[in-house]
Every structure is written in structure tokens, then in C-alpha cells.
Design an enzyme around this catalytic site. Sequence first.
Site, PDB file in Angstrom:
ATOM      1  N   LEU A  71      -0.854  -2.812 -15.975  1.00 14.95           N
ATOM      2  CA  LEU A  71      -0.194  -3.726 -15.040  1.00 14.95           C
ATOM      3  C   LEU A  71       1.311  -3.521 -15.136  1.00 14.95           C
ATOM      4  O   LEU A  71       1.968  -4.013 -16.049  1.00 14.95           O
ATOM      5  CB  LEU A  71      -0.566  -5.178 -15.355  1.00 14.95           C
ATOM      6  N   ASP A  72       1.850  -2.779 -14.194  1.00 14.54           N
ATOM      7  CA  ASP A  72       3.271  -2.456 -14.218  1.00 14.54           C
ATOM      8  C   ASP A  72       4.096  -3.634 -13.722  1.00 14.54           C
ATOM      9  O   ASP A  72       3.789  -4.235 -12.688  1.00 14.54           O
ATOM     10  CB  ASP A  72       3.541  -1.238 -13.331  1.00 14.54           C
ATOM     11  N   GLU A  78       2.373  -4.168 -19.404  1.00 11.52           N
ATOM     12  CA  GLU A  78       3.669  -3.511 -19.614  1.00 11.52           C
ATOM     13  C   GLU A  78       4.776  -4.544 -19.456  1.00 11.52           C
ATOM     14  O   GLU A  78       5.059  -4.995 -18.350  1.00 11.52           O
ATOM     15  CB  GLU A  78       3.846  -2.366 -18.603  1.00 11.52           C
TER      16      GLU A  78
END
Length: 504
Positions: free
Chosen positions: A191-192, A232
Site C-alpha cells: 500500500l503505497d 509503506e
Amino acid sequence: MKNKVQLITYADRLGDGTIKSMTDILRTRFDGVYDGVHILPFFTPFDGADAGFDPIDHTKVDERLGSWDDVAELSKTHNIMVDAIVNHMSWESKQFQDVLAKGEESEYYPMFLTMSSVFPNGATEEDLAGIYRPRPGLPFTHYKFAGKTRLVWVSFTPQQVDIDTDSDKGWEYLMSIFDQMAASHVSYIRLDAVGYGAKEAGTSCFMTPKTFKLISRLREEGVKRGLEILIEVHSYYKKQVEIASKVDRVYDFALPPLLLHALSTGHVEPVAHWTDIRPNNAVTVLDTHDGIGVIDIGSDQLDRSLKGLVPDEDVDNLVNTIHANTHGESQAATGAAASNLDLYQVNSTYYSALGCNDQHYIAARAVQFFLPGVPQVYYVGALAGKNDMELLRKTNNGRDINRHYYSTAEIDENLKRPVVKALNALAKFRNELDAFDGTFSYTTDDDTSISFTWRGETSQATLTFEPKRGLGVDNTTPVAMLEWEDSAGDHRSDDLIANPPVVA
């Protein structure tokens, strides 16, 4: 997540620049070295304003790189991790372009955040000053919706427009990404920028209670689809520990600067303290496609009274040490010196940040591999790459100093280097020794050395890290020693480059 070493790479920077070429290199040049691979964004377009992190269409493979069939083929031999960019999408996406043309009449209008959608009653100076952003200035840029100028929320660049994750359209969009990944044999989703994905008036809009609710919701949807979730977030170290209890996996972003600190000062106490409190459900890294996140060991950016893993003056000294070790290269690529203003990162390859010292580099990798968690190695680090000043000059994008394009011939040449051979051997050792699935412990000798031990049913291994033995970038004294026991008996290496470990 399998307890094996993984590679992080772009699809276009190994070999001839396609997913097929990358697959061939993984299966031949790195056979047995990397069990899994995190493929950085390969969506349409993979070469946008932020190297793929601003997708126009997040569900399509850029045809210049290949297809979903190529991804499925790679999954036959490697577990695959792919990014889900939660916080934003490209301003060139069909959804945002529709909003630009139709304004509030667009079906996608609720999908994007404006200042007024978060602050319907207006915002005070205190409200705006309290918003946390990894760039200078306020997180808004001017766009015209059907001819009317609006302030659109942009946490990162003006080309990356933020999604309203509370809206039905925003959520449908995110779930379409999850569905595509699940259908394409992807195992893990990163999950950026999720830390910025939940906006709420009167808060910092970063890692708030609302953010944790968003993460939990995304995790539930991942479980439904058989997808493991990795978070992240660059933030204060105590937040990282808190996040870890709520997710499958979290990055250990404190480790890279802590090891740089230890190797430059000789002090291991901060590493020992972090070993004691760090989450074990971590993905360990020394390098990624971003810079080195010095923020992760400093005081809380939102409350300086909350102390870091090292004093802030040590963080400042570390930044200066990296600049000195790279002969100013990292300084030319960091902050206002380059177009991307990263307030919390130093742009450099990890190898260059260590002054290209082979012994320091292999010792840092050894510690990474011995700490609990799943190790990932960035493709530039996999080849002990130096700063790419030519690419930096060409693009003036600071992060490109650590984003070299490797031809197959260049890869083959680098694989002959002793430090790269040693790293590959160390990764195979980490993958093959069953002790790493056993129990972990560590001991320290004051502030001088730290030893990490793994004990399994049929093997055990102890790594001793003593950075004071080899202070200085020109010092070639080994600073890591390895002892292990396997089916062939007891073994010892006092020099991981000259005598890399092999499992019998």
C-alpha cells in the site's frame, strides 16, 4: 509471506526493459538468490512524473513492458509483490480528465479531494499549517473544473491528484486494483503512500486514527482476495511499531540509517535498542526506489519533544557523513538541489552512502538478513551499484541517482565482483539454512558489538557485528563475523567476502 530473500526492481531497468527480460534474469543470473520479487509500478504509464507512481490506468500493464500474462508467467517461479497506490492517481487519468471537463456534473467529481471538500466551512491558518506533507508548501494546486478554478489536494506533486478514499467512486477504484491483482497471480500488495490516504479537518492528515481505519478496511479486502498487505509509511519509529500490530507486514525503515550510523560511529547501542523493540512482522530493507529515510530514526516531525532512536544532531551528522562519503553526489541529489524536494530522505545508493566500502556493505546486508523479517534487496543494491550521476544530470530528479538502467552485459560484469558474489552467497545462505525459521536471540558487548543468533532443529547461526573494528571508509577490515552449524558440522567466516558462507 515466505521467509526468503526478495528483490525489488523496476520492470524496465534490468536487461532489455521488459517483464520477460526481467523474468529471464531472475531465473538465470539470480537463480536461488531471490525467491520473490517486488515489481515497482509497471502500469500505464510506467514512466510518468514519478516513475510509475502516478498511473493513468492502474489496472493495465504498460504494453511497452509486456502484459498480465507475463506477470502470470513470472508467478510460476517467484512470489510477486505489486504496488497499490492508495493516495493518488495521475491528473491525466480518464476520471480526472472527466472532472476537468464537466466539473461537479462529472460522475467522478466525488472521487477527488479539493480544499473545500475537506474544509467545507473554511480553514484557519492553524488548520493549514498543521497538515503534514513530505514537500514544502501547502498540499494544493490550481486546476480548472469546467472553467472554474479549484484548489485540488496534491500530497506529492501537482501531477498526482489525491483520491477521496471515503467516496464510493474512490473505493470502487481501489477495489478494481485489488481485483486485478488477485486475478493476475499477485501474492502481496504494498500500500503505497497509505499514510496520507485519509484526510480529516483539524488533523495532520497523516497516520491519524482515521488512517488506521482505512488500513484495516483495505486489509480486510485483501484477505478476501488472498492478498497479503504490506504498509509503506515513513514516520516516527513508535508509529511504525504501532502500525505493525494492525497489519500483515510493515517496512523496517529505521534499519538503513541505523546501520549507516553504526558503521560511521562504531556505536551499536541504537541498533541493539531497535532490535529489542522493533516489530518482527517486518520487511527489512537497506535501499528502495526512494532515498534513505533518515526521518525514521529522528524525533517526531510533529512533536520534537518525542525523541528518536538517536539524537537529532546525530541525524544531521549522518546526513553530512553520507554527503562526504559520496563526495557531494548525494548532496547534489537531495532537497532543493534537485527537482523532487524530499524533506525526509537522502538520495544515494546504499553502497555509495557507505563510501563504496565492500566490507561495510556486506556487513550491513548480513545484519539485515539476520534480523527477524523478510529481507528485500533493491536491484541497484543487488549489484552494489554506485550513484548514477549521468542519469541525475539528465533528469534532475534526485531519486534517479539510485535508479540506474542495467543492460544484461552490465549485469554479467557486475556479477563477477567479489562483493556481489558475496551478497548472492549470503542470500542463498539465508534462504537455505533452516535455522532462520527457528528462534531468534541477540546479545551485546557494551556499545562495541552485537551478536544475532538463530537456532533451528538441525542448524544454527550467529552473526557478530563489530563496526568499531573498521571505522573509516578506506578501512578494509571486516566488521562482521559468522559462525554456523549445519549437517556438515561447524563453520566460521571472519571475512564474508573472501570466505562467504555455504550451506552443506
